[in-house]
Design a protein around this motif. Sequence first.
Motif, short mmCIF file in Angstrom:
data_model
loop_
_atom_site.label_atom_id
_atom_site.label_comp_id
_atom_site.label_asym_id
_atom_site.label_seq_id
_atom_site.Cartn_x
_atom_site.Cartn_y
_atom_site.Cartn_z
N VAL A 127 0.83 -1.22 0.00
CA VAL A 127 0.00 0.00 0.00
C VAL A 127 0.86 1.26 0.00
N GLN A 128 2.13 1.13 0.35
CA GLN A 128 3.03 2.28 0.34
C GLN A 128 3.56 2.60 -1.05
N GLU A 129 3.36 1.68 -1.98
CA GLU A 129 3.86 1.88 -3.34
C GLU A 129 2.90 2.76 -4.13
N THR A 130 3.43 3.37 -5.18
CA THR A 130 2.62 4.30 -5.97
C THR A 130 2.42 3.87 -7.41
N ASN A 131 3.30 3.00 -7.91
CA ASN A 131 3.22 2.58 -9.30
C ASN A 131 2.41 1.29 -9.42
N PHE A 132 1.21 1.38 -9.99
CA PHE A 132 0.37 0.21 -10.21
C PHE A 132 -0.05 0.13 -11.67
N GLU A 133 0.91 0.44 -12.56
CA GLU A 133 0.64 0.36 -13.99
C GLU A 133 0.46 -1.10 -14.41
N THR A 134 -0.10 -1.29 -15.58
CA THR A 134 -0.41 -2.64 -16.07
C THR A 134 0.83 -3.52 -16.11
N GLN A 135 1.95 -2.97 -16.62
CA GLN A 135 3.19 -3.75 -16.72
C GLN A 135 3.64 -4.22 -15.35
N THR A 136 3.53 -3.34 -14.36
CA THR A 136 3.93 -3.68 -13.00
C THR A 136 3.07 -4.81 -12.44
N LEU A 137 1.76 -4.69 -12.61
CA LEU A 137 0.84 -5.68 -12.07
C LEU A 137 1.00 -7.04 -12.74
N ILE A 138 1.24 -7.03 -14.06
CA ILE A 138 1.45 -8.30 -14.78
C ILE A 138 2.72 -8.98 -14.27
N ALA A 139 3.79 -8.18 -14.07
CA ALA A 139 5.04 -8.75 -13.58
C ALA A 139 4.87 -9.34 -12.19
N VAL A 140 4.13 -8.65 -11.32
CA VAL A 140 3.87 -9.16 -9.97
C VAL A 140 3.06 -10.46 -10.04
N LEU A 141 2.07 -10.49 -10.93
CA LEU A 141 1.25 -11.68 -11.11
C LEU A 141 2.10 -12.87 -11.56
N LEU A 142 2.98 -12.63 -12.52
CA LEU A 142 3.85 -13.71 -13.02
C LEU A 142 4.79 -14.20 -11.92
N LEU A 143 5.29 -13.26 -11.12
CA LEU A 143 6.17 -13.64 -10.01
C LEU A 143 5.44 -14.56 -9.04
N GLY A 144 4.24 -14.16 -8.64
CA GLY A 144 3.49 -14.93 -7.66
C GLY A 144 3.06 -16.29 -8.17
N VAL A 145 2.57 -16.33 -9.41
CA VAL A 145 2.02 -17.57 -9.96
C VAL A 145 3.12 -18.56 -10.35
N PHE A 146 4.12 -18.07 -11.07
CA PHE A 146 5.14 -18.97 -11.62
C PHE A 146 6.44 -18.98 -10.83
N GLN A 147 7.02 -17.79 -10.57
CA GLN A 147 8.34 -17.74 -9.96
C GLN A 147 8.33 -18.20 -8.50
N VAL A 148 7.17 -18.12 -7.85
CA VAL A 148 7.07 -18.61 -6.47
C VAL A 148 6.12 -19.81 -6.38
N GLY A 149 4.84 -19.62 -6.74
CA GLY A 149 3.86 -20.69 -6.57
C GLY A 149 4.21 -21.97 -7.29
#
Length: 285
Positions: free
Chosen positions: A191-213
């Motif tokens: 919640v302290q972050e300010t950048n929630f652009e599409t590219q950022t959110l897609i990268a976070v999604l890929l990290l969570g789903v594939f790089q970790v999960g």
Amino acid sequence: MNQSANARLGVGMMLCASLLFSTGGLLCKLIPWSPLAINGARSLLSLVVFAVFLKLTHHRLIWNRTVLLGAVSTFAMTTLYVVANKLTTAANTIILQYTAPVWIILFMAVLFRVRPTRRDLITAAAVFAGILCFFLDSVSAGSPAGNICAVLSGMFYAILFLLNQFPNGDSLSSLFFGQMISAACLSPLVVQETNFETQTLIAVLLLGVFQVGAAYICFSIGTKHTNPLSASLINGIEPVLNPVLVAVFWGETITPVSLAGAAIVLVSVLTYNILGVRSAAQNQT
């Protein structure tokens, strides 16, 4: 499933885990958040992947002291790694974290009275030498505190490879609860972050789903069918492949010494596992 098939499955799953882990550097480049916020967000998303996998496989989570040890180790390993990257160089962090095979050898000898074979020791030395060569140009004295955090990260990482060796251990449960701890402690930082652009959110999604999960699911299966030291040696591919992917997609250069180091790691891991699978097949006959 026979011993040879188990060996191939274990190697295959650990290779998949290493490949998925190695995408972290590339994806993190796309996320302008603090490392702790990234770690919290990807841990939260990984819980969804774990939940789906648990549902599909009917795997029941268990809770005991061994699972708790694994959960705490999971959280400690990832957090110390992030902190180490803040306090010392990335090269120092990767090299010192990859003391994990040394810790595994010590833990196996003390806890399970298992001694490494000559092939284990030679391969461990070769893989570590290859990683050292790969990052040789970036190694520095670094911060003592950062270096200590990296070594401790390697120690906790070693524990993750041992979880299935304990009678009451369940790697998948430990990894699930470890990600839950990480998500609970670190995801509020998003919640302290300010950048929630599409590219950022897609990268976070890929990290969570594939790089970790997905990666940790492969990791849990791989460590179930592979002895801890073998699994950690296969995982030696990840620290060199990670910056290679960054270099390929971001145009960064890799020195000849680094390429030689990567080749040493890949050849060592490949040779080790070919010999291991052959040995398992011979024991089966």
